[in-house]
Enzyme design. Sequence first.
Site, short mmCIF file in Angstrom:
data_model
loop_
_atom_site.label_atom_id
_atom_site.label_comp_id
_atom_site.label_asym_id
_atom_site.label_seq_id
_atom_site.Cartn_x
_atom_site.Cartn_y
_atom_site.Cartn_z
N GLY A 53 -4.56 -4.28 -3.87
CA GLY A 53 -5.48 -3.13 -4.17
C GLY A 53 -4.75 -1.88 -4.33
O GLY A 53 -4.15 -1.34 -3.49
N HIS A 54 -4.74 -1.70 -5.92
CA HIS A 54 -3.93 -0.60 -6.39
C HIS A 54 -4.79 0.52 -6.89
O HIS A 54 -5.55 0.47 -7.81
CB HIS A 54 -3.17 -1.00 -7.43
CG HIS A 54 -1.81 -2.18 -6.90
ND1 HIS A 54 -1.10 -2.45 -7.83
CD2 HIS A 54 -1.70 -2.56 -5.84
CE1 HIS A 54 -0.35 -3.53 -7.06
NE2 HIS A 54 -0.73 -3.35 -5.85
N LYS A 66 1.79 2.10 -5.20
CA LYS A 66 2.34 1.76 -6.44
C LYS A 66 1.38 1.87 -7.52
O LYS A 66 1.93 2.14 -8.47
CB LYS A 66 2.48 0.08 -6.15
CG LYS A 66 3.43 -0.21 -5.18
CD LYS A 66 3.25 -1.85 -4.73
CE LYS A 66 2.36 -2.49 -4.34
NZ LYS A 66 1.99 -2.08 -2.81
N GLN A 85 1.88 -5.98 -3.07
CA GLN A 85 2.51 -6.26 -1.97
C GLN A 85 3.67 -5.35 -1.57
O GLN A 85 3.92 -4.34 -2.29
CB GLN A 85 2.53 -7.61 -1.49
CG GLN A 85 1.52 -8.19 -0.95
CD GLN A 85 0.69 -8.98 -2.34
OE1 GLN A 85 1.50 -9.53 -3.05
NE2 GLN A 85 -0.70 -8.58 -2.77
N ASP A 132 0.91 -1.27 0.05
CA ASP A 132 0.00 0.02 0.12
C ASP A 132 0.80 1.19 -0.02
O ASP A 132 0.46 2.33 0.52
CB ASP A 132 -0.99 -0.04 1.14
CG ASP A 132 -1.99 -1.07 1.21
OD1 ASP A 132 -2.27 -1.80 0.23
OD2 ASP A 132 -2.37 -1.83 2.26
P1 GDP Z 1 -0.83 0.44 -3.45
O1 GDP Z 1 -1.54 -0.78 -3.04
O2 GDP Z 1 0.67 0.38 -3.27
O3 GDP Z 1 -1.24 0.61 -4.96
O4 GDP Z 1 -1.32 1.48 -2.46
P2 GDP Z 1 -3.03 1.66 -2.34
O5 GDP Z 1 -3.83 2.03 -3.55
O6 GDP Z 1 -3.37 0.61 -1.53
O7 GDP Z 1 -2.98 2.74 -1.38
C1 GDP Z 1 -2.39 4.10 -1.43
C2 GDP Z 1 -3.42 5.06 -1.39
O8 GDP Z 1 -2.98 6.33 -1.21
C3 GDP Z 1 -4.57 5.31 -2.23
O9 GDP Z 1 -5.55 5.66 -1.95
C4 GDP Z 1 -3.96 6.16 -3.33
O10 GDP Z 1 -4.99 6.99 -4.00
C5 GDP Z 1 -3.36 7.42 -2.28
N1 GDP Z 1 -2.08 7.98 -2.46
C6 GDP Z 1 -1.27 7.68 -3.55
N2 GDP Z 1 -0.15 8.94 -3.34
C7 GDP Z 1 -0.78 9.82 -2.67
C8 GDP Z 1 -0.16 11.05 -2.18
O11 GDP Z 1 0.91 11.33 -2.50
N3 GDP Z 1 -0.96 11.54 -1.37
C9 GDP Z 1 -1.87 11.38 -0.83
N4 GDP Z 1 -2.64 12.03 0.06
N5 GDP Z 1 -2.46 10.19 -1.14
C10 GDP Z 1 -1.89 9.38 -1.91
P1 IMO Z 2 -0.98 -4.05 -2.24
O1 IMO Z 2 -0.38 -4.86 -3.66
C1 IMO Z 2 -0.89 -4.58 2.04
C2 IMO Z 2 -1.00 -8.86 3.70
C3 IMO Z 2 -2.19 -9.26 4.40
C4 IMO Z 2 -1.64 -9.92 5.46
C5 IMO Z 2 -0.53 -10.52 4.58
C6 IMO Z 2 -0.80 -11.91 4.07
O2 IMO Z 2 -2.38 -3.36 -2.42
O3 IMO Z 2 0.14 -3.37 -1.66
P2 IMO Z 2 -2.54 -12.83 1.96
O4 IMO Z 2 -3.98 -12.48 1.65
O5 IMO Z 2 -1.71 -12.38 0.96
O6 IMO Z 2 -2.18 -14.14 2.27
O7 IMO Z 2 -2.14 -12.04 3.35
O8 IMO Z 2 -0.27 -9.82 3.69
N1 IMO Z 2 -1.48 -8.11 2.33
C7 IMO Z 2 -1.15 -6.81 1.90
N2 IMO Z 2 -1.13 -5.98 2.61
N3 IMO Z 2 -1.09 -4.35 0.92
C8 IMO Z 2 -1.27 -5.36 -0.03
O9 IMO Z 2 -1.23 -5.43 -1.39
C9 IMO Z 2 -1.54 -6.77 0.66
N4 IMO Z 2 -1.63 -8.06 0.11
C10 IMO Z 2 -1.42 -8.88 1.12
O10 IMO Z 2 -3.06 -7.84 4.83
O11 IMO Z 2 -1.01 -9.28 6.47
MG MG Z 3 -2.90 -1.38 -1.94
#
Ligand code: GDP
Ligand code: IMO
Ligand code: MG
Length: 422
Positions: A40-41, A16, A222, A13
Amino acid sequence: MSVKIIVGAQWGDEGKGKIVDLLSENVDIVARYQGGANAGHTVVVDGKTYVLHLIPSGILHPNVVCVIGNGVVLDPQAFLDEVALLESFNIKVRGRVFISHNAHLIMPYHKLIDTLKEQGAEKIGTTGRGIGPAYIDKFARVGIKIVDLLHRDVLVKKIRSNIEDKNQILSKIYHSSEINVDEIVDKYLQYDKQLDEFIKDTSLYLNQELKAGKKALAEGAQGAMLDVDFGTYPYVTSSNPTSGGACTGLGVPPTAVDSIIGVAKAYTTRVGNGPFPTEQQNEIGERLRSIGGEYGATTGRPRRCGWLDLFSLKYSGMVNGIEEIALTKLDVLDDFNEIKVCVGYKYSGKPLKSFPLDLCTIEDIEPVYETLPGWKTKISKAKKFEELPQNCRSYIEFIEKYLGIPLSIISVGAMRDQTIVR
Ligand code: GDP
Ligand code: IMO
Ligand code: MG
Protein backbone atom coordinates in the site's frame (compact mmCIF):
# COMPACT_ATOMS: atom_id res chain seq x y z
CA MET A 1 21.65 2.22 -18.88
CA SER A 2 20.04 4.08 -16.02
CA VAL A 3 18.01 2.26 -13.39
CA LYS A 4 17.64 3.72 -9.90
CA ILE A 5 16.35 1.26 -7.33
CA ILE A 6 14.12 2.57 -4.54
CA VAL A 7 14.05 0.04 -1.75
CA GLY A 8 12.31 -0.10 1.62
CA ALA A 9 15.09 -0.28 4.21
CA GLN A 10 13.05 -1.40 7.23
CA TRP A 11 9.85 -3.47 7.67
CA GLY A 12 7.81 -1.75 4.94
CA ASP A 13 5.66 1.41 4.94
CA GLU A 14 8.74 3.64 5.02
CA GLY A 15 7.14 6.13 2.64
CA LYS A 16 8.36 4.56 -0.62
CA GLY A 17 5.26 5.84 -2.46
CA LYS A 18 6.00 9.46 -1.59
CA ILE A 19 9.70 9.17 -2.53
CA VAL A 20 9.02 7.30 -5.80
CA ASP A 21 6.43 9.94 -6.77
CA LEU A 22 8.94 12.68 -5.97
CA LEU A 23 11.75 11.11 -8.01
CA SER A 24 9.41 10.25 -10.88
CA GLU A 25 9.62 13.82 -12.10
CA ASN A 26 12.99 13.13 -13.69
CA VAL A 27 12.42 9.67 -15.17
CA ASP A 28 10.60 8.05 -18.09
CA ILE A 29 9.57 4.73 -16.53
CA VAL A 30 8.66 3.49 -13.03
CA ALA A 31 8.58 -0.29 -12.55
CA ARG A 32 7.40 -2.46 -9.64
CA TYR A 33 9.56 -5.56 -9.28
CA GLN A 34 8.03 -7.84 -6.59
CA GLY A 35 5.18 -8.38 -4.17
CA GLY A 36 1.59 -7.79 -5.10
CA ALA A 37 -1.48 -6.12 -3.68
CA ASN A 38 -0.06 -6.65 -0.19
CA ALA A 39 1.69 -3.31 -0.78
CA GLY A 40 0.00 0.00 0.00
CA HIS A 41 1.95 2.98 -1.30
CA THR A 42 0.51 6.36 -0.44
CA VAL A 43 1.02 9.41 -2.62
CA VAL A 44 -0.46 12.79 -1.68
CA VAL A 45 -0.73 15.26 -4.54
CA ASP A 46 -2.75 18.51 -4.71
CA GLY A 47 -4.58 17.62 -1.50
CA LYS A 48 -5.69 14.22 -2.84
CA THR A 49 -4.48 10.96 -1.31
CA TYR A 50 -3.89 7.97 -3.59
CA VAL A 51 -3.14 4.52 -2.16
CA LEU A 52 -1.52 2.34 -4.81
CA HIS A 53 -1.30 -1.43 -4.40
CA LEU A 54 -0.07 -2.70 -7.76
CA ILE A 55 0.31 0.26 -10.10
CA PRO A 56 3.69 1.99 -9.64
CA SER A 57 3.79 5.27 -7.73
CA GLY A 58 4.94 7.14 -10.86
CA ILE A 59 1.39 7.06 -12.27
CA LEU A 60 0.58 10.60 -11.10
CA HIS A 61 3.19 12.02 -13.49
CA PRO A 62 1.43 12.03 -16.89
CA ASN A 63 4.60 11.43 -18.92
CA VAL A 64 5.80 8.43 -16.94
CA VAL A 65 5.21 4.89 -18.24
CA CYS A 66 4.46 2.36 -15.47
CA VAL A 67 5.55 -1.26 -15.59
CA ILE A 68 4.44 -4.17 -13.41
CA GLY A 69 7.33 -6.59 -13.71
CA ASN A 70 7.56 -10.36 -13.94
CA GLY A 71 8.49 -10.57 -10.24
CA VAL A 72 5.07 -9.29 -9.17
CA VAL A 73 2.16 -11.63 -8.37
CA LEU A 74 -0.86 -9.95 -9.90
CA ASP A 75 -4.40 -10.12 -8.60
CA PRO A 76 -6.41 -9.26 -11.73
CA GLN A 77 -9.41 -7.93 -9.81
CA ALA A 78 -7.23 -5.74 -7.56
CA PHE A 79 -5.50 -4.39 -10.69
CA LEU A 80 -8.77 -3.63 -12.50
CA ASP A 81 -10.20 -1.96 -9.38
CA GLU A 82 -7.10 0.23 -9.18
CA VAL A 83 -7.40 1.17 -12.85
CA ALA A 84 -11.05 2.14 -12.28
CA LEU A 85 -10.19 4.17 -9.19
CA LEU A 86 -7.43 6.11 -10.94
CA GLU A 87 -9.68 6.72 -13.94
CA SER A 88 -12.35 8.08 -11.61
CA PHE A 89 -9.75 10.72 -10.68
CA ASN A 90 -9.27 11.45 -14.42
CA ILE A 91 -5.83 9.87 -14.48
CA LYS A 92 -4.93 8.29 -17.80
CA VAL A 93 -3.94 4.69 -17.25
CA ARG A 94 -4.50 2.92 -20.60
CA GLY A 95 -1.52 3.04 -22.91
CA ARG A 96 0.86 3.87 -20.09
CA VAL A 97 0.64 0.92 -17.70
CA PHE A 98 2.10 -2.41 -18.81
CA ILE A 99 2.04 -5.78 -17.08
CA SER A 100 4.73 -8.34 -17.76
CA HIS A 101 3.41 -11.35 -19.67
CA ASN A 102 5.74 -13.33 -17.45
CA ALA A 103 4.16 -12.29 -14.12
CA HIS A 104 2.19 -14.86 -12.13
CA LEU A 105 -1.49 -14.52 -11.37
CA ILE A 106 -3.03 -14.59 -7.94
CA MET A 107 -5.91 -17.06 -8.01
CA PRO A 108 -8.90 -17.17 -5.63
CA TYR A 109 -7.50 -20.32 -4.02
CA HIS A 110 -4.30 -18.46 -3.12
CA LYS A 111 -6.27 -15.93 -1.09
CA LEU A 112 -8.39 -18.64 0.46
CA ILE A 113 -5.40 -20.74 1.52
CA ASP A 114 -3.60 -17.61 2.82
CA THR A 115 -6.60 -16.78 5.01
CA LEU A 116 -7.17 -20.37 6.20
CA LYS A 117 -3.51 -20.86 7.07
CA GLU A 118 -3.58 -17.69 9.13
CA GLN A 119 -6.42 -19.13 11.18
CA GLY A 120 -4.08 -21.87 12.41
CA ALA A 121 -1.62 -21.72 15.30
CA GLU A 122 1.37 -20.33 13.36
CA LYS A 123 0.29 -16.85 12.37
CA ILE A 124 2.56 -14.61 10.28
CA GLY A 125 -0.02 -11.83 10.27
CA THR A 126 -0.16 -11.71 6.47
CA THR A 127 -2.24 -9.23 4.50
CA GLY A 128 -4.44 -12.11 3.27
CA ARG A 129 -3.81 -11.16 -0.35
CA GLY A 130 -2.68 -14.65 -1.39
CA ILE A 131 0.96 -13.64 -1.75
CA GLY A 132 2.68 -16.61 -0.07
CA PRO A 133 0.54 -19.31 -1.77
CA ALA A 134 1.02 -17.64 -5.19
CA TYR A 135 4.81 -17.60 -4.83
CA ILE A 136 4.71 -21.21 -3.58
CA ASP A 137 2.99 -22.21 -6.85
CA LYS A 138 5.48 -20.16 -8.87
CA PHE A 139 8.41 -21.99 -7.33
CA ALA A 140 6.61 -25.34 -7.40
CA ARG A 141 6.31 -24.71 -11.17
CA VAL A 142 2.54 -24.98 -11.22
CA GLY A 143 1.74 -21.26 -11.22
CA ILE A 144 -0.46 -19.60 -13.82
CA LYS A 145 1.20 -16.77 -15.68
CA ILE A 146 -0.30 -13.79 -17.44
CA VAL A 147 0.91 -15.28 -20.72
CA ASP A 148 -1.29 -18.33 -20.08
CA LEU A 149 -4.32 -16.08 -20.50
CA LEU A 150 -3.47 -15.85 -24.18
CA HIS A 151 -3.89 -19.60 -24.70
CA ARG A 152 -7.36 -20.61 -23.69
CA ASP A 153 -6.75 -24.37 -23.75
CA VAL A 154 -3.58 -24.18 -21.66
CA LEU A 155 -5.30 -21.86 -19.21
CA VAL A 156 -8.31 -24.12 -18.68
CA LYS A 157 -6.07 -27.18 -18.32
CA LYS A 158 -3.79 -25.48 -15.80
CA ILE A 159 -6.64 -24.08 -13.73
CA ARG A 160 -8.36 -27.46 -13.62
CA SER A 161 -5.22 -29.29 -12.56
CA ASN A 162 -4.41 -26.69 -9.90
CA ILE A 163 -7.90 -26.72 -8.48
CA GLU A 164 -7.91 -30.49 -8.23
CA ASP A 165 -4.77 -30.24 -6.10
CA LYS A 166 -6.00 -27.30 -4.05
CA ASN A 167 -9.34 -28.98 -3.37
CA GLN A 168 -7.45 -31.85 -1.74
CA ILE A 169 -5.65 -29.35 0.49
CA LEU A 170 -8.83 -27.42 1.23
CA SER A 171 -10.93 -30.43 2.16
CA LYS A 172 -8.32 -32.67 3.81
CA ILE A 173 -6.12 -30.14 5.60
CA TYR A 174 -8.39 -27.18 6.21
CA HIS A 175 -11.73 -29.05 6.23
CA SER A 176 -13.05 -26.28 4.05
CA SER A 177 -15.49 -26.49 1.15
CA GLU A 178 -14.05 -27.12 -2.30
CA ILE A 179 -13.68 -24.61 -5.12
CA ASN A 180 -15.83 -24.67 -8.23
CA VAL A 181 -13.61 -25.00 -11.30
CA ASP A 182 -16.05 -23.64 -13.88
CA GLU A 183 -16.68 -20.44 -11.95
CA ILE A 184 -12.96 -19.66 -11.84
CA VAL A 185 -12.37 -20.61 -15.46
CA ASP A 186 -15.18 -18.24 -16.53
CA LYS A 187 -13.84 -15.43 -14.38
CA TYR A 188 -10.26 -15.72 -15.69
CA LEU A 189 -11.42 -15.92 -19.30
CA GLN A 190 -13.14 -12.58 -18.65
CA TYR A 191 -9.95 -11.16 -17.12
CA ASP A 192 -8.13 -12.23 -20.27
CA LYS A 193 -10.22 -9.79 -22.30
CA GLN A 194 -9.91 -7.01 -19.74
CA LEU A 195 -6.16 -7.32 -19.23
CA ASP A 196 -5.21 -7.86 -22.87
CA GLU A 197 -4.38 -4.22 -23.67
CA PHE A 198 -1.99 -3.98 -20.68
CA ILE A 199 0.14 -7.05 -21.42
CA LYS A 200 3.66 -6.68 -22.78
CA ASP A 201 7.07 -8.33 -22.82
CA THR A 202 8.21 -5.77 -20.26
CA SER A 203 11.76 -7.10 -19.95
CA LEU A 204 12.29 -6.55 -23.68
CA TYR A 205 10.58 -3.16 -23.47
CA LEU A 206 12.68 -2.01 -20.51
CA ASN A 207 15.95 -3.14 -22.08
CA GLN A 208 15.13 -1.43 -25.37
CA GLU A 209 14.08 1.82 -23.68
CA LEU A 210 17.10 1.86 -21.39
CA LYS A 211 19.45 1.25 -24.32
CA ALA A 212 17.81 4.18 -26.07
CA GLY A 213 18.76 6.40 -23.12
CA LYS A 214 15.52 6.39 -21.10
CA LYS A 215 15.68 6.55 -17.32
CA ALA A 216 13.84 4.18 -15.01
CA LEU A 217 13.04 3.84 -11.32
CA ALA A 218 12.63 0.34 -9.89
CA GLU A 219 10.06 0.55 -7.08
CA GLY A 220 10.35 -2.01 -4.32
CA ALA A 221 7.41 -3.07 -2.18
CA GLN A 222 7.67 -4.12 1.49
CA GLY A 223 11.18 -3.74 2.92
CA ALA A 224 14.51 -5.47 3.42
CA MET A 225 13.58 -6.79 6.86
CA LEU A 226 10.58 -8.56 5.29
CA ASP A 227 12.78 -10.16 2.59
CA VAL A 228 12.38 -13.95 2.41
CA ASP A 229 16.18 -14.38 2.43
CA PHE A 230 17.42 -11.48 4.53
CA GLY A 231 14.49 -10.58 6.77
CA THR A 232 13.27 -11.91 10.09
CA TYR A 233 12.28 -15.31 8.66
CA PRO A 234 9.67 -16.81 8.89
CA TYR A 235 7.98 -13.49 9.71
CA VAL A 236 8.59 -12.12 6.24
CA THR A 237 6.85 -11.82 2.91
CA SER A 238 7.46 -14.40 0.18
CA SER A 239 9.58 -12.34 -2.23
CA ASN A 240 12.86 -10.41 -2.40
CA PRO A 241 12.18 -6.72 -1.71
CA THR A 242 15.95 -6.15 -1.39
CA SER A 243 17.65 -4.43 -4.30
CA GLY A 244 18.83 -7.72 -5.83
CA GLY A 245 15.19 -8.54 -6.50
CA ALA A 246 14.90 -5.61 -8.89
CA CYS A 247 16.94 -7.28 -11.64
CA THR A 248 15.24 -10.67 -11.46
CA GLY A 249 11.85 -9.04 -10.95
CA LEU A 250 12.15 -6.83 -14.03
CA GLY A 251 14.46 -8.74 -16.35
CA VAL A 252 17.10 -6.03 -16.50
CA PRO A 253 20.78 -6.85 -15.94
CA PRO A 254 22.65 -5.74 -12.78
CA THR A 255 24.87 -3.63 -15.05
CA ALA A 256 21.82 -1.44 -15.80
CA VAL A 257 21.61 -0.30 -12.17
CA ASP A 258 23.29 3.01 -11.50
CA SER A 259 22.11 3.81 -7.99
CA ILE A 260 20.28 2.43 -4.99
CA ILE A 261 18.26 4.63 -2.65
CA GLY A 262 16.98 3.25 0.63
CA VAL A 263 13.83 4.69 2.16
CA ALA A 264 13.77 4.71 5.96
CA LYS A 265 11.41 6.21 8.50
CA ALA A 266 12.87 8.40 11.25
CA TYR A 267 11.51 5.76 13.66
CA THR A 268 10.41 2.17 13.00
CA THR A 269 7.10 0.44 12.33
CA ARG A 270 6.05 -3.09 11.56
CA VAL A 271 2.68 -4.67 10.69
CA GLY A 272 1.97 -8.30 11.46
CA ASN A 273 3.89 -10.64 13.73
CA GLY A 274 7.58 -11.22 14.25
CA PRO A 275 10.59 -9.73 16.00
CA PHE A 276 10.77 -5.98 16.43
CA PRO A 277 13.61 -5.18 18.84
CA THR A 278 12.90 -1.45 19.30
CA GLU A 279 9.12 -1.78 19.60
CA GLN A 280 7.55 0.47 22.24
CA GLN A 281 4.43 -1.20 23.61
CA ASN A 282 3.75 1.80 25.76
CA GLU A 283 2.80 5.47 25.65
CA ILE A 284 5.72 6.24 23.29
CA GLY A 285 4.54 3.66 20.74
CA GLU A 286 1.00 5.01 21.00
CA ARG A 287 2.19 8.57 20.44
CA LEU A 288 4.19 7.55 17.36
CA ARG A 289 1.13 5.71 16.01
CA SER A 290 -1.27 8.56 16.58
CA ILE A 291 1.01 11.40 15.38
CA GLY A 292 2.35 9.34 12.45
CA GLY A 293 -1.10 7.99 11.47
CA GLU A 294 0.40 4.52 11.60
CA TYR A 295 -2.43 2.36 10.32
CA GLY A 296 -1.91 -0.05 7.41
CA ALA A 297 -2.58 1.41 3.95
CA THR A 298 -3.78 -2.02 2.75
CA THR A 299 -5.46 -3.67 5.73
CA GLY A 300 -6.04 -0.73 8.08
CA ARG A 301 -4.36 -2.65 10.91
CA PRO A 302 -2.62 -0.52 13.56
CA ARG A 303 1.13 -0.60 12.91
CA ARG A 304 3.47 -1.54 15.74
CA CYS A 305 5.75 1.42 16.48
CA GLY A 306 9.16 1.94 18.05
CA TRP A 307 12.43 3.85 17.94
CA LEU A 308 14.78 3.99 14.98
CA ASP A 309 16.85 0.81 14.82
CA LEU A 310 20.21 1.76 13.33
CA PHE A 311 21.67 -1.71 13.91
CA SER A 312 19.14 -3.33 11.58
CA LEU A 313 19.35 -0.36 9.20
CA LYS A 314 23.10 -0.80 8.85
CA TYR A 315 22.52 -4.45 7.96
CA SER A 316 19.84 -3.39 5.48
CA GLY A 317 22.30 -0.89 3.97
CA MET A 318 24.77 -3.71 3.48
CA VAL A 319 22.48 -6.29 1.87
CA ASN A 320 20.85 -3.68 -0.36
CA GLY A 321 24.01 -1.75 -1.24
CA ILE A 322 22.26 1.49 -0.24
CA GLU A 323 24.21 4.53 -1.40
CA GLU A 324 21.84 7.22 -0.15
CA ILE A 325 18.87 7.31 2.16
CA ALA A 326 15.58 9.16 1.96
CA LEU A 327 14.59 9.69 5.61
CA THR A 328 10.84 10.12 5.98
CA LYS A 329 8.37 11.24 8.65
CA LEU A 330 10.97 13.22 10.58
CA ASP A 331 8.19 15.67 11.48
CA VAL A 332 6.47 12.94 13.51
CA LEU A 333 9.23 13.34 16.12
CA ASP A 334 8.67 17.13 16.48
CA ASP A 335 7.07 16.94 19.92
CA PHE A 336 9.31 14.46 21.70
CA ASN A 337 11.55 15.75 24.52
CA GLU A 338 14.01 12.94 23.97
CA ILE A 339 14.50 10.57 21.08
CA LYS A 340 16.11 7.17 21.46
CA VAL A 341 18.10 5.45 18.73
CA CYS A 342 19.18 1.81 18.81
CA VAL A 343 22.90 1.55 18.11
CA GLY A 344 23.50 -2.14 18.83
CA TYR A 345 22.06 -5.42 20.08
CA LYS A 346 23.23 -7.36 23.15
CA TYR A 347 22.74 -11.11 23.42
CA SER A 348 23.46 -12.82 26.76
CA GLY A 349 24.98 -9.52 27.89
CA LYS A 350 27.45 -9.35 24.99
CA PRO A 351 27.25 -6.99 22.01
CA LEU A 352 26.50 -8.69 18.69
CA LYS A 353 28.80 -7.98 15.75
CA SER A 354 26.25 -8.65 13.03
CA PHE A 355 22.48 -8.79 12.61
CA PRO A 356 21.19 -12.16 13.88
CA LEU A 357 19.09 -14.15 11.45
CA ASP A 358 17.96 -16.98 13.69
CA LEU A 359 14.68 -16.31 15.36
CA CYS A 360 15.76 -17.58 18.79
CA THR A 361 18.61 -15.06 19.00
CA ILE A 362 16.73 -12.09 17.63
CA GLU A 363 13.78 -12.71 19.95
CA ASP A 364 16.16 -12.64 22.90
CA ILE A 365 18.36 -9.65 22.13
CA GLU A 366 18.41 -6.47 24.12
CA PRO A 367 18.63 -3.23 22.14
CA VAL A 368 21.30 -0.73 23.18
CA TYR A 369 20.09 2.86 22.97
CA GLU A 370 21.58 6.32 22.75
CA THR A 371 19.33 9.17 23.78
CA LEU A 372 19.33 12.37 21.77
CA PRO A 373 17.53 15.62 22.65
CA GLY A 374 14.32 16.43 20.76
CA TRP A 375 13.85 19.72 18.87
CA LYS A 376 10.33 20.65 20.03
CA THR A 377 9.68 22.69 16.88
CA LYS A 378 7.43 22.08 13.91
CA ILE A 379 9.62 21.31 10.89
CA SER A 380 7.07 20.62 8.12
CA LYS A 381 7.65 24.00 6.47
CA ALA A 382 11.44 23.69 6.27
CA LYS A 383 12.72 23.74 2.69
CA LYS A 384 16.45 23.56 3.39
CA PHE A 385 18.63 21.57 5.76
CA GLU A 386 19.84 24.84 7.33
CA GLU A 387 16.26 25.76 8.26
CA LEU A 388 15.93 22.70 10.52
CA PRO A 389 16.49 23.23 14.27
CA GLN A 390 19.97 22.36 15.54
CA ASN A 391 18.86 19.24 17.47
CA CYS A 392 17.07 17.96 14.38
CA ARG A 393 20.21 18.45 12.26
CA SER A 394 22.19 16.65 14.95
CA TYR A 395 19.75 13.71 14.75
CA ILE A 396 20.28 13.52 10.98
CA GLU A 397 24.04 13.79 11.33
CA PHE A 398 24.09 11.11 14.03
CA ILE A 399 22.33 8.69 11.66
CA GLU A 400 24.65 9.54 8.78
CA LYS A 401 27.74 9.06 10.88
CA TYR A 402 26.59 5.73 12.31
CA LEU A 403 25.58 4.32 8.91
CA GLY A 404 28.25 5.96 6.79
CA ILE A 405 25.50 6.71 4.25
CA PRO A 406 24.33 10.23 3.32
CA LEU A 407 20.71 11.17 4.01
CA SER A 408 20.18 12.91 0.68
CA ILE A 409 16.41 13.38 1.00
CA ILE A 410 14.63 14.44 4.20
CA SER A 411 10.85 14.21 4.19
CA VAL A 412 9.02 16.47 6.64
CA GLY A 413 5.41 15.87 5.56
CA ALA A 414 3.31 13.68 3.28
CA MET A 415 3.11 16.19 0.42
CA ARG A 416 5.55 16.47 -2.49
CA ASP A 417 6.82 19.89 -1.49
CA GLN A 418 7.41 18.88 2.13
CA THR A 419 10.80 17.54 1.19
CA ILE A 420 14.37 18.71 1.62
CA VAL A 421 16.70 17.52 -1.13
CA ARG A 422 20.34 18.01 -0.16
P1 GDP B 1 5.02 2.87 1.65
O1 GDP B 1 4.29 1.57 1.73
O2 GDP B 1 6.47 2.72 1.92
O3 GDP B 1 4.77 3.62 0.37
O4 GDP B 1 4.44 3.78 2.84
P2 GDP B 1 2.88 3.95 3.22
O5 GDP B 1 2.21 4.77 2.18
O6 GDP B 1 2.29 2.63 3.56
O7 GDP B 1 3.02 4.72 4.59
C1 GDP B 1 3.64 5.97 4.69
C2 GDP B 1 2.64 6.99 5.22
O8 GDP B 1 3.34 8.13 5.66
C3 GDP B 1 1.67 7.50 4.17
O9 GDP B 1 0.45 7.79 4.79
C4 GDP B 1 2.33 8.77 3.64
O10 GDP B 1 1.40 9.70 3.12
C5 GDP B 1 2.95 9.28 4.92
N1 GDP B 1 4.19 10.07 4.77
C6 GDP B 1 5.21 9.89 3.88
N2 GDP B 1 6.22 10.74 4.15
C7 GDP B 1 5.83 11.47 5.22
C8 GDP B 1 6.47 12.48 6.00
O11 GDP B 1 7.60 12.87 5.78
N3 GDP B 1 5.77 12.98 7.07
C9 GDP B 1 4.52 12.55 7.38
N4 GDP B 1 3.93 13.08 8.44
N5 GDP B 1 3.89 11.59 6.66
C10 GDP B 1 4.55 11.06 5.61
P1 IMO C 1 4.46 -1.83 1.59
O1 IMO C 1 4.92 -2.04 0.17
C1 IMO C 1 4.30 -3.47 5.62
C2 IMO C 1 3.83 -7.80 5.98
C3 IMO C 1 2.54 -8.37 6.53
C4 IMO C 1 3.06 -9.62 7.20
C5 IMO C 1 4.14 -10.08 6.25
C6 IMO C 1 3.71 -11.16 5.27
O2 IMO C 1 3.24 -1.00 1.71
O3 IMO C 1 5.59 -1.37 2.44
P2 IMO C 1 2.16 -11.10 3.09
O4 IMO C 1 0.74 -10.67 2.90
O5 IMO C 1 3.14 -10.33 2.27
O6 IMO C 1 2.37 -12.57 2.96
O7 IMO C 1 2.48 -10.76 4.65
O8 IMO C 1 4.56 -8.93 5.54
N1 IMO C 1 3.67 -6.90 4.82
C7 IMO C 1 3.86 -5.57 4.87
N2 IMO C 1 4.15 -4.77 5.91
N3 IMO C 1 4.20 -2.95 4.38
C8 IMO C 1 3.95 -3.74 3.33
O9 IMO C 1 3.99 -3.30 2.05
C9 IMO C 1 3.71 -5.11 3.55
N4 IMO C 1 3.40 -6.16 2.75
C10 IMO C 1 3.40 -7.24 3.54
O10 IMO C 1 1.95 -7.47 7.45
O11 IMO C 1 3.68 -9.29 8.41
MG1 MG D 1 2.69 0.71 2.71
